[in-house]
Design a protein around this motif. Sequence first.
Motif: not given
Length: 324
Positions: A129, A131-132, A134-137, A140, A215, A218, A220, A233
Amino acid sequence: MLNVSRRLFLGGLTTACALSARASDYPRAPIKIILPYPAGGTGDNLFRLLGNQVEKQTSISFTVLNTAGASGNIGTLNVVRSAPDGYTLLCAALNNFVTNQYLTPLQFDPLRDLVPIVRLGNGPVVFFSNPKVPAKTLGEFIALAKREPGRLNYASTGIGTTTHLHVELLKQVSGIDIQHVPYPGAPQIMPDLMRNEVQLFAGSLSVAAGLLDSGAVTALAVAWPERISGYPNIPTTAEAGIRDFIAANWFAVAAPKNTANEIIDLLNTEFVRAMRSSGMRERYIQLGYIPDLSSPSELISSFQTEANQWEGIVKRLGIAAGKL
């Protein structure tokens, strides 16, 4: 005069002896590996690494030829129509060996007309995905998509490709509504993913490893039973709450049907030896693939099982045939 049974017996014996003779002095010329995809992709890198290593350890010479088109069907058909003499091999993958047959009419049956030699590795599917977003997993992301149905987009390398099917399967099991945007290939997708014009892409780690490190994108989740070496990670899909969602692209080597068993066994032995040589496993893992050195008999069973699974998945997803 020979009776029919005796003529058939002697004819079969002559054919068997001819095959044995050809296999005994194989190979006498360079071997072509038809890669039915554009140059520069992951498969291209994996097969050139393999060919170079086999050349180092034997007198066998390989040439990798890119014959792209129709989601791999053109190059695959070329191999199906080749002489079963061991001099023309196929880069087999999940789409051209399994899923394509359920998406478009083919002039061949890959499971009937080709013989697997060895599977080189599995490339666990990673959900990428921006980085902007609003979900890091992945959990989410699914929650976000449910709050805003139809607003998010996902990219694929074309209708019916594994990058399309894997996200459609995710949509089905998670109940989200996101829009499909097909692209010609991954090189066209990544710039748009970095610009946040699309918010999700499911592909192998090698497609975006450098962008992950910087970076720019991302990760997920990875659709694998455990976290992958080198990127500990990245959580698994199970950790995101999606149980039993295992997905991987893979590459294998195959030959036309009726290729002599002696040739299949010789090639399997040399490919496995190459994959076990110093540094090869590490290089494959760097490209996002976990070596899986299955035998030909194991592969026949495995591919048939996958074919049965994907036939059902494609039907459930309602993807129309004739789209490739």
